[in-house]
Write an enzyme that holds these catalytic residues in place. Structure first.
Site, mmCIF file in Angstrom:
data_model
loop_
_atom_site.group_PDB
_atom_site.id
_atom_site.type_symbol
_atom_site.label_atom_id
_atom_site.label_comp_id
_atom_site.label_asym_id
_atom_site.label_seq_id
_atom_site.Cartn_x
_atom_site.Cartn_y
_atom_site.Cartn_z
ATOM 1 N N SER A 84 37.270 51.311 17.037
ATOM 2 C CA SER A 84 36.237 50.338 17.423
ATOM 3 C C SER A 84 36.361 49.046 16.615
ATOM 4 O O SER A 84 36.820 49.065 15.465
ATOM 5 C CB SER A 84 34.877 50.983 17.158
ATOM 6 O OG SER A 84 33.877 50.001 17.069
ATOM 7 N N TYR A 120 28.626 54.928 12.114
ATOM 8 C CA TYR A 120 29.525 54.925 13.273
ATOM 9 C C TYR A 120 30.863 54.301 12.879
ATOM 10 O O TYR A 120 31.932 54.873 13.124
ATOM 11 C CB TYR A 120 28.880 54.136 14.417
ATOM 12 C CG TYR A 120 29.812 53.871 15.574
ATOM 13 C CD1 TYR A 120 30.267 54.908 16.380
ATOM 14 C CD2 TYR A 120 30.262 52.577 15.860
ATOM 15 C CE1 TYR A 120 31.131 54.668 17.443
ATOM 16 C CE2 TYR A 120 31.120 52.327 16.922
ATOM 17 C CZ TYR A 120 31.555 53.375 17.704
ATOM 18 O OH TYR A 120 32.423 53.140 18.745
HETATM 19 N N1 LIG Z 1 32.228 50.795 25.246
HETATM 20 C C1 LIG Z 1 32.545 50.048 24.184
HETATM 21 O O1 LIG Z 1 32.292 48.838 24.151
HETATM 22 C C2 LIG Z 1 33.244 50.663 23.000
HETATM 23 C C3 LIG Z 1 33.533 49.827 21.896
HETATM 24 C C4 LIG Z 1 34.180 50.368 20.801
HETATM 25 C C5 LIG Z 1 34.570 51.699 20.802
HETATM 26 N N2 LIG Z 1 34.265 52.496 21.871
HETATM 27 C C6 LIG Z 1 34.693 53.907 21.823
HETATM 28 O O2 LIG Z 1 35.350 54.228 23.037
HETATM 29 C C7 LIG Z 1 35.081 55.585 23.398
HETATM 30 C C8 LIG Z 1 34.469 55.631 24.793
HETATM 31 O O3 LIG Z 1 33.285 54.843 24.790
HETATM 32 P P1 LIG Z 1 32.308 54.752 26.037
HETATM 33 O O4 LIG Z 1 31.736 53.397 26.030
HETATM 34 O O5 LIG Z 1 32.992 55.267 27.241
HETATM 35 O O6 LIG Z 1 31.165 55.760 25.565
HETATM 36 P P2 LIG Z 1 30.409 56.892 26.384
HETATM 37 O O7 LIG Z 1 29.292 57.360 25.503
HETATM 38 O O8 LIG Z 1 30.066 56.409 27.743
HETATM 39 O O9 LIG Z 1 31.506 58.029 26.520
HETATM 40 C C9 LIG Z 1 31.723 59.044 25.564
HETATM 41 C C10 LIG Z 1 31.695 60.389 26.291
HETATM 42 O O10 LIG Z 1 31.992 61.413 25.324
HETATM 43 C C11 LIG Z 1 31.153 62.530 25.599
HETATM 44 N N3 LIG Z 1 30.973 63.282 24.349
HETATM 45 C C12 LIG Z 1 30.273 62.885 23.256
HETATM 46 N N4 LIG Z 1 30.298 63.867 22.323
HETATM 47 C C13 LIG Z 1 31.062 64.869 22.833
HETATM 48 C C14 LIG Z 1 31.445 66.144 22.337
HETATM 49 N N5 LIG Z 1 31.048 66.578 21.143
HETATM 50 N N6 LIG Z 1 32.232 66.935 23.124
HETATM 51 C C15 LIG Z 1 32.614 66.514 24.359
HETATM 52 N N7 LIG Z 1 32.258 65.322 24.876
HETATM 53 C C16 LIG Z 1 31.489 64.517 24.125
HETATM 54 C C17 LIG Z 1 29.849 61.924 26.106
HETATM 55 O O11 LIG Z 1 29.104 62.833 26.907
HETATM 56 C C18 LIG Z 1 30.326 60.714 26.887
HETATM 57 O O12 LIG Z 1 30.425 61.012 28.274
HETATM 58 C C19 LIG Z 1 34.166 56.130 22.314
HETATM 59 O O13 LIG Z 1 34.973 56.773 21.357
HETATM 60 C C20 LIG Z 1 33.534 54.884 21.709
HETATM 61 O O14 LIG Z 1 33.141 55.090 20.365
HETATM 62 C C21 LIG Z 1 33.621 51.996 22.968
#
Ligand SMILES: NC(=O)c1ccc[n+]([C@@H]2O[C@H](COP(=O)([O-])OP(=O)(O)OC[C@H]3O[C@@H](n4cnc5c(N)ncnc54)[C@H](O)[C@@H]3O)[C@@H](O)[C@H]2O)c1
Length: 322
Positions: A128, A153
């Site tokens: 991130s 985080y």
């Molecule tokens: N969207 C952004 O802007 C952004 C920015 C920086 C980093 N990220 C990272 O990218 C990745 C995806 O982000 P996103 O926006 O799609 O988030 P999101 O929350 O929509 O997707 C994460 C998914 O992981 C699942 N999950 C969480 N804990 C779990 C577990 N213990 N076992 C199985 N499944 C589990 C959740 O149900 C969810 O569907 C994440 O790692 C997030 O930290 C996203």
């Protein structure tokens, strides 16, 4: 080619699976625990779309369940793993710290350790922009020294990078870390600003504005983020130098006040704002140097913020009408 996407019911995971399913000779597997951090119905609707394709297989389970992860990898013989499952959200990590340790540290360790044991060809995972913490040297470059995360985080993501670096060095596991910068677009997350702002402005409710809207974010449209992942997939780091890290961003930071103005213009509505102090864990500005990823993939973001917001609003209106 067998590819696993953890967090496949999440925002980025959903779009990634959708893209990969369009490729010939790819079988895509997904794991997600469908937790209720935000609206579970949205996760189920994303999944329902994916399940229409026969080449997709879904497992509702938790990455902290090591027995499940081990059995699942043995059964499916993955070539490539995209590890996106995580507890996302900076602010929430001040209220529910243990979930971040369980999923982002123990869960991460399970997936990378089992990937190593099963000799996965390429382990690609979500880091991130928050790993840059309060750094004020812009734009953020991948080789900057990072030691001051300002939320739990962010520290879990920094720790993930450190573990992956170690795994690639000690066990020659080819790893790529992706530092995503505020990804947005259709099927986006209800806990993120674009969804909240559009929803509240449309419903004539107040929006919360932190730090008087004077901070900046480097926004990334979802299709651009996915195109980068698609291009990285088969570019496997060689085993001697097998850890890589990339910023994925537009490289163009926007002031939050201007961002709200674009949303208002696209909606044809004015917002009602409640000003609040800057929140703990929020950084003043994110601004990525995107030279490394652009050169590596020969790709440049195609959707600017104005067009991307328009696409989100079109999706939002359509989604609510069905
Ligand atoms: N969207 C952004 O802007 C952004 C920015 C920086 C980093 N990220 C990272 O990218 C990745 C995806 O982000 P996103 O926006 O799609 O988030 P999101 O929350 O929509 O997707 C994460 C998914 O992981 C699942 N999950 C969480 N804990 C779990 C577990 N213990 N076992 C199985 N499944 C589990 C959740 O149900 C969810 O569907 C994440 O790692 C997030 O930290 C996203």
């Amino acid at each position: 080619m067998n590819i696993l996407v953890t967090g496949c019911a999440g925002f980025i995971g959903y779009h990634l699976v959708n893209k990969l399913l369009k490729k010939k000779n790819y079988k895509i597997y997904g794991i997600d625990n469908l937790n209720n951090y935000y609206d579970v119905k949205l996760k189920k609707n994303r999944l329902a779309n994916l399940k229409r394709n026969q080449k997709f297989k879904f497992y509702k389970n938790d990455i902290t369940n090591l027995k499940f992860v081990e059995k699942n990898f043995k059964e499916n013989k993955y070539d490539i793993v995209f590890h996106l499952a995580a507890q996302a959200g900076v602010r929430y990590s001040f209220f529910k710290p243990s979930i971040y340790i369980d999923t982002n540290i123990f869960g991460f360790l399970n997936v990378i350790e089992v990937s190593r044991k099963n000799k996965i060809k390429h382990f690609i995972f979500a880091s991130s922009s928050s790993v840059y913490g309060g750094l004020k040297k812009y734009p953020f470059k991948e080789n900057q020294k990072l030691e001051n995360p300002i939320s739990l985080y962010a520290s879990t993501k920094l720790e993930n990078e450190s573990i992956a670096k170690l795994y690639s060095k000690n066990f020659a596991l080819p790893c790529t870390a992706i530092r995503f910068f505020t990804v947005y677009g259709p099927f986006g997350r209800p806990d993120m600003s674009l969804y909240k702002f559009v929803e509240n402005i449309t419903k004539n409710k107040k929006i919360e504005l932190f730090n008087n809207g004077n901070h900046y974010r480097d926004f990334t449209y979802i299709d651009d983020a996915i195109e980068y992942l698609n291009k990285i997939l088969n570019k496997i780091p060689n085993t001697n130098n097998s850890f890589r890290v990339f910023n994925i961003a537009s490289g163009k930071p926007t002031k939050i006040l201007n961002y709200i103005k674009i949303i208002e213009d696209k909606l044809g509505l004015k917002s009602k704002v409640v000003c609040k102090e800057r929140q703990k864990g929020d950084v003043f500005k994110t601004h990525a140097d995107v030279t490394k990823i652009s050169k590596f993939t020969n790709y440049h973001p195609k959707t600017d913020l104005s067009k991307g917001i328009e696409k989100f609003i079109n999706w939002y209106n359509h989604y609510l009408s069905i």
